[in-house]
Design an enzyme around this catalytic site. Sequence first.
Site, PDB file in Angstrom:
ATOM      1  N   GLU A   1      -2.954   7.010   7.680  1.00  0.00           N
ATOM      2  CA  GLU A   1      -3.830   7.848   6.874  1.00  0.00           C
ATOM      3  C   GLU A   1      -4.781   8.590   7.777  1.00  0.00           C
ATOM      4  O   GLU A   1      -5.159   8.097   8.829  1.00  0.00           O
ATOM      5  CB  GLU A   1      -4.708   6.971   5.959  1.00  0.00           C
ATOM      6  CG  GLU A   1      -4.036   6.515   4.709  1.00  0.00           C
ATOM      7  CD  GLU A   1      -4.933   5.593   3.896  1.00  0.00           C
ATOM      8  OE1 GLU A   1      -6.145   5.469   4.195  1.00  0.00           O
ATOM      9  OE2 GLU A   1      -4.406   4.987   2.965  1.00  0.00           O
TER      10      GLU A   1
ATOM     11  N   LYS B   1       0.828  -1.203   0.000  1.00  0.00           N
ATOM     12  CA  LYS B   1       0.000   0.000   0.000  1.00  0.00           C
ATOM     13  C   LYS B   1       0.865   1.258   0.000  1.00  0.00           C
ATOM     14  O   LYS B   1       0.531   2.248  -0.654  1.00  0.00           O
ATOM     15  CB  LYS B   1      -0.931   0.003   1.211  1.00  0.00           C
ATOM     16  CG  LYS B   1      -2.067  -1.026   1.115  1.00  0.00           C
ATOM     17  CD  LYS B   1      -2.973  -0.981   2.341  1.00  0.00           C
ATOM     18  CE  LYS B   1      -3.752  -2.262   2.548  1.00  0.00           C
ATOM     19  NZ  LYS B   1      -5.143  -2.252   2.131  1.00  0.00           N
TER      20      LYS B   1
ATOM     21  N   HIS C   1     -14.311  -3.673   8.174  1.00  0.00           N
ATOM     22  CA  HIS C   1     -13.654  -3.227   6.941  1.00  0.00           C
ATOM     23  C   HIS C   1     -13.768  -4.248   5.822  1.00  0.00           C
ATOM     24  O   HIS C   1     -12.962  -4.274   4.904  1.00  0.00           O
ATOM     25  CB  HIS C   1     -12.168  -2.901   7.172  1.00  0.00           C
ATOM     26  CG  HIS C   1     -11.954  -1.818   8.183  1.00  0.00           C
ATOM     27  ND1 HIS C   1     -12.450  -0.543   8.025  1.00  0.00           N
ATOM     28  CD2 HIS C   1     -11.308  -1.813   9.363  1.00  0.00           C
ATOM     29  CE1 HIS C   1     -12.111   0.182   9.060  1.00  0.00           C
ATOM     30  NE2 HIS C   1     -11.422  -0.561   9.904  1.00  0.00           N
TER      31      HIS C   1
ATOM     32  N   ARG D   1      -6.506  -7.993  -9.599  1.00  0.00           N
ATOM     33  CA  ARG D   1      -7.153  -9.284  -9.840  1.00  0.00           C
ATOM     34  C   ARG D   1      -8.616  -9.036 -10.119  1.00  0.00           C
ATOM     35  O   ARG D   1      -9.083  -7.896 -10.045  1.00  0.00           O
ATOM     36  CB  ARG D   1      -7.043 -10.142  -8.579  1.00  0.00           C
ATOM     37  CG  ARG D   1      -7.577  -9.385  -7.370  1.00  0.00           C
ATOM     38  CD  ARG D   1      -7.642 -10.248  -6.121  1.00  0.00           C
ATOM     39  NE  ARG D   1      -7.721  -9.452  -4.909  1.00  0.00           N
ATOM     40  CZ  ARG D   1      -8.838  -9.001  -4.365  1.00  0.00           C
ATOM     41  NH1 ARG D   1     -10.014  -9.230  -4.932  1.00  0.00           N
ATOM     42  NH2 ARG D   1      -8.806  -8.294  -3.252  1.00  0.00           N
TER      43      ARG D   1
HETATM   44  P1  ADP Z   1      -8.213  -3.964   2.193  1.00  0.00           P
HETATM   45  O1  ADP Z   1      -6.851  -4.221   1.701  1.00  0.00           O
HETATM   46  O2  ADP Z   1      -8.593  -4.770   3.356  1.00  0.00           O
HETATM   47  O3  ADP Z   1      -9.232  -3.941   1.109  1.00  0.00           O
HETATM   48  P2  ADP Z   1      -8.417  -1.070   2.186  1.00  0.00           P
HETATM   49  O4  ADP Z   1      -7.234  -0.194   2.369  1.00  0.00           O
HETATM   50  O5  ADP Z   1      -8.954  -1.199   0.813  1.00  0.00           O
HETATM   51  O6  ADP Z   1      -8.099  -2.494   2.786  1.00  0.00           O
HETATM   52  O7  ADP Z   1      -9.561  -0.554   3.140  1.00  0.00           O
HETATM   53  C1  ADP Z   1     -10.694  -1.338   3.431  1.00  0.00           C
HETATM   54  C2  ADP Z   1     -11.798  -0.483   4.041  1.00  0.00           C
HETATM   55  O8  ADP Z   1     -11.336   0.245   5.181  1.00  0.00           O
HETATM   56  C3  ADP Z   1     -12.321   0.598   3.122  1.00  0.00           C
HETATM   57  O9  ADP Z   1     -13.277   0.122   2.246  1.00  0.00           O
HETATM   58  C4  ADP Z   1     -12.882   1.605   4.121  1.00  0.00           C
HETATM   59  O10 ADP Z   1     -14.117   1.216   4.598  1.00  0.00           O
HETATM   60  C5  ADP Z   1     -11.916   1.540   5.255  1.00  0.00           C
HETATM   61  N1  ADP Z   1     -10.884   2.575   5.132  1.00  0.00           N
HETATM   62  C6  ADP Z   1      -9.719   2.455   4.483  1.00  0.00           C
HETATM   63  N2  ADP Z   1      -8.998   3.587   4.529  1.00  0.00           N
HETATM   64  C7  ADP Z   1      -9.726   4.465   5.243  1.00  0.00           C
HETATM   65  C8  ADP Z   1      -9.518   5.812   5.688  1.00  0.00           C
HETATM   66  N3  ADP Z   1      -8.433   6.498   5.402  1.00  0.00           N
HETATM   67  N4  ADP Z   1     -10.486   6.404   6.413  1.00  0.00           N
HETATM   68  C9  ADP Z   1     -11.604   5.717   6.735  1.00  0.00           C
HETATM   69  N5  ADP Z   1     -11.852   4.453   6.381  1.00  0.00           N
HETATM   70  C10 ADP Z   1     -10.930   3.822   5.644  1.00  0.00           C
HETATM   71  P1  ADP Z   2     -12.735  -7.884  -2.602  1.00  0.00           P
HETATM   72  O1  ADP Z   2     -11.478  -7.096  -2.330  1.00  0.00           O
HETATM   73  O2  ADP Z   2     -12.859  -8.399  -3.983  1.00  0.00           O
HETATM   74  O3  ADP Z   2     -13.945  -7.241  -2.073  1.00  0.00           O
HETATM   75  P2  ADP Z   2     -12.237  -9.408  -0.328  1.00  0.00           P
HETATM   76  O4  ADP Z   2     -11.019  -8.633  -0.008  1.00  0.00           O
HETATM   77  O5  ADP Z   2     -13.373  -9.352   0.589  1.00  0.00           O
HETATM   78  O6  ADP Z   2     -12.660  -9.168  -1.822  1.00  0.00           O
HETATM   79  O7  ADP Z   2     -11.922 -10.906  -0.548  1.00  0.00           O
HETATM   80  C1  ADP Z   2     -10.846 -11.250  -1.268  1.00  0.00           C
HETATM   81  C2  ADP Z   2      -9.935 -11.815  -0.263  1.00  0.00           C
HETATM   82  O8  ADP Z   2     -10.611 -12.807   0.473  1.00  0.00           O
HETATM   83  C3  ADP Z   2      -8.793 -12.426  -0.893  1.00  0.00           C
HETATM   84  O9  ADP Z   2      -7.686 -11.582  -0.807  1.00  0.00           O
HETATM   85  C4  ADP Z   2      -8.637 -13.717  -0.125  1.00  0.00           C
HETATM   86  O10 ADP Z   2      -7.744 -13.546   0.938  1.00  0.00           O
HETATM   87  C5  ADP Z   2      -9.957 -14.034   0.435  1.00  0.00           C
HETATM   88  N1  ADP Z   2     -10.869 -14.982  -0.207  1.00  0.00           N
HETATM   89  C6  ADP Z   2     -12.181 -14.838  -0.242  1.00  0.00           C
HETATM   90  N2  ADP Z   2     -12.760 -15.891  -0.814  1.00  0.00           N
HETATM   91  C7  ADP Z   2     -11.821 -16.714  -1.188  1.00  0.00           C
HETATM   92  C8  ADP Z   2     -11.788 -17.972  -1.869  1.00  0.00           C
HETATM   93  N3  ADP Z   2     -12.881 -18.594  -2.299  1.00  0.00           N
HETATM   94  N4  ADP Z   2     -10.635 -18.494  -2.095  1.00  0.00           N
HETATM   95  C9  ADP Z   2      -9.526 -17.894  -1.694  1.00  0.00           C
HETATM   96  N5  ADP Z   2      -9.489 -16.751  -1.059  1.00  0.00           N
HETATM   97  C10 ADP Z   2     -10.604 -16.140  -0.801  1.00  0.00           C
HETATM   98 MG    MG Z   3      -9.377  -2.818  -0.293  1.00  0.00          MG
END
Ligand code: ADP
Ligand code: ADP
Ligand code: MG
Length: 699
Positions: A200, A116, A235, A325
């Site tokens: 952040e 990230k 989250h 992906r």
């Molecule tokens: P992941 O790798 O688990 O998808 P993300 O960085 O995409 O993590 O963040 C997942 C969720 O966390 C976001 O969809 C949002 O709801 C919350 N989030 C992430 N960054 C922030 C932020 N700076 N402020 C508030 N909520 C956040």
């Molecule tokens: P997205 O970012 O598409 O909303 P999520 O972050 O909630 O999806 O889910 C994707 C993550 O969840 C992957 O990074 C993996 O760790 C896990 N995951 C969910 N379902 C599966 C599955 N059927 N097989 C393998 N990993 C999975």
């Molecule tokens: Mg995310």
Amino acid sequence: MFKKILIANRGEIACRVAATARRMAVKTVAVYSDADANAKHVGFCDESVHIGGSAPKDSYLRWERIIEAAKATGAQAIHPGYGFLSENEEFAQACASAGLVFIGPPASAIKAMGLKAESKQLMEKAGVPLVPGYHGADQDPVLLRHEADRIGYPVLIKASAGGGGKGMRAVDKSEDFDAALASCKREAINSFGDDAVLIEKYVQRPRHIEIQVFGDTHGNYVYLFERDCSVQRRHQKVLEEAPAPGMTPEMRQQMGLAAVAAARAVHYVGAGTVEFIVEQREGGAPSAAPGRPKQASAPSGGSEDASAPSAGAHMSFFFMEMNTRLQVEHPVTEAITGLDLVEWQLRVASGEKLPLAQEQLRINGHAIEARICAENPENNFLPATGTLHVYQKPNCTSFERANLSNTGVAVRIDDGVREGDAISPFYDSMVAKLIVHGQTREEALARLDEALAQTHIVGLNTNVQFLRYVVRSPSFARANLDTALIQREEAVLFKQEPLGLALAAASAIAQALLAEKAAEGVDPFSRRDGWQTHGVTRRPFEFEFQGKSAKASLSYQHDGALHLDVDGVSGPLVFAQGAQGIDIRFSGQRLTAAVYTQGEVDHVFAARGATQITAIDLLAHAGEAHAEGGRLTAPMPGKVVSFAVKAGDKVSKGQPLAVMEAMKMEHTIAAPADGVVQELLYAPGDQVSEGSELLKIAV
Ligand code: ADP
Ligand code: ADP
Ligand code: MG
């Protein structure tokens, strides 16, 4: 086009990819672990290869073994699905070295977006707006705290290598920073083997809006519009929809172009998602934030509901991360564009140009996806395991049968399980994805509620009824979306009872009488536990409902009619087996209930909601007592991460005792009462099964 591909995944996404491959006359090879020997995806592919033990590290993450399997079966390409190896640059590289096509972006793009912090540095250069924060390489804790102080609280600490909602901590004030940093780093090193973090600004009332992008090997890029994934717990996404309510054409274009710029910056190829966090401001105060659309305009006709927030006018968007992906929620994009994204992936990977240009892409109607998960919403969404004794789906087009033109599919289910299959502790807790499409958001919403009502799962806890409450909550119904929606609507989402004791008991009794009649062919009152009093035949029932016991009494009148009394509510009971369930009339109410009996528990599903009621067998339970004081058991199968106490420690009620990890999450086990720890029965790192006693406490 490829002749044969290997799918390096399991569950619904493996089936999903195989369905498109089949339609395109591409042969498929499945891989499977011990636990998945009889899984749906195995039978669904043309061939299959066993790759190892049940734990992901012994099978789905063993990339050398997977590449070997591809070579041995003559597959030309590997589709990684999502999760597992999908964002593993080494694997992408190894595929290339082995002469196999990795159906995804080049390893260099995965690497660039994988961390990230690094990806933020890149995006900054590409002119993509970022959340104010710190993403430097210097990880000195003192510096990190100073940065957090500078950014201003609340802040979010994120593991740079994190994902799936793991490795994130919100911090409200400077004093809490050090402890949160330590715990975030611990989770990060355990889960991702890398404890670097970034900080952040914690955006208040944010929306999560992401853009689907696609690139090809000829340098073309398009965006396939947005998805709003604001409804989250821990989250993690719960409901996803497209288009985003209140999105203006101007803002959509700005976000789309920013996402394409992000993809271009890393020479992206294939399907990817650029996630943005969107700040909404009350009253639309002007902002100098870089992501703010230059020409703010009133909401367009895209919004059905006049009370929907005028998103475009008052929103700024910031880059969060790029997922390199196919995303879990890609079907909502398919539903509104009429496209098959896996088909696009296969075409791009085999060297073809993107099938359509930006000007040719259109949004049609509105789509919503609900993630049906094995979990317990009432217990902090604790993942659940178990067997799908009943798995009744709504009238829908399953992906296998859809032949995938996608147009006109109103209800779609993507799943990787069948009735009788188990949701094991080894993998994700998602059971199925339910995707609905309608011409308007309202229509899609109504369809979703109905389809959820027709989804009957017995054998493990799921979030189906919870999802219905969310869908019907005022915030979701009015598209008042942000990531705190679930907390805000708590009052209507938790501790609800859709049927009530009288109807639940009437359903259970009707079911019992119908079952007896079917099994024994006898009149229910010829049973020996029926009592004769004053010429009226009476039969007592005892139930447990919502944690309380209740008594009911059924009497058989001279005219043959049934009269029921449930805790003071009494009246005639009339019922008959219908096509959709048992049609029941009792105490002025009507209900069509599908009732499934599992041991003593009746699972009742009706249009207005689903519930459970336990019918206690009066004869079997005489003299039985329940006592479980002082025992602390694992609520689920998993791994013991740590103990916070040792033998001899005094503990008070609610104090954390141990941390377990299961199904991608950490769970803290707290003391049920004040007491003294007597003995720890496991060590950190031990694998435990559900119900294992973890420690002994004298209370
Ligand atoms: P992941 O790798 O688990 O998808 P993300 O960085 O995409 O993590 O963040 C997942 C969720 O966390 C976001 O969809 C949002 O709801 C919350 N989030 C992430 N960054 C922030 C932020 N700076 N402020 C508030 N909520 C956040
Ligand atoms: P997205 O970012 O598409 O909303 P999520 O972050 O909630 O999806 O889910 C994707 C993550 O969840 C992957 O990074 C993996 O760790 C896990 N995951 C969910 N379902 C599966 C599955 N059927 N097989 C393998 N990993 C999975
Ligand atoms: Mg995310």
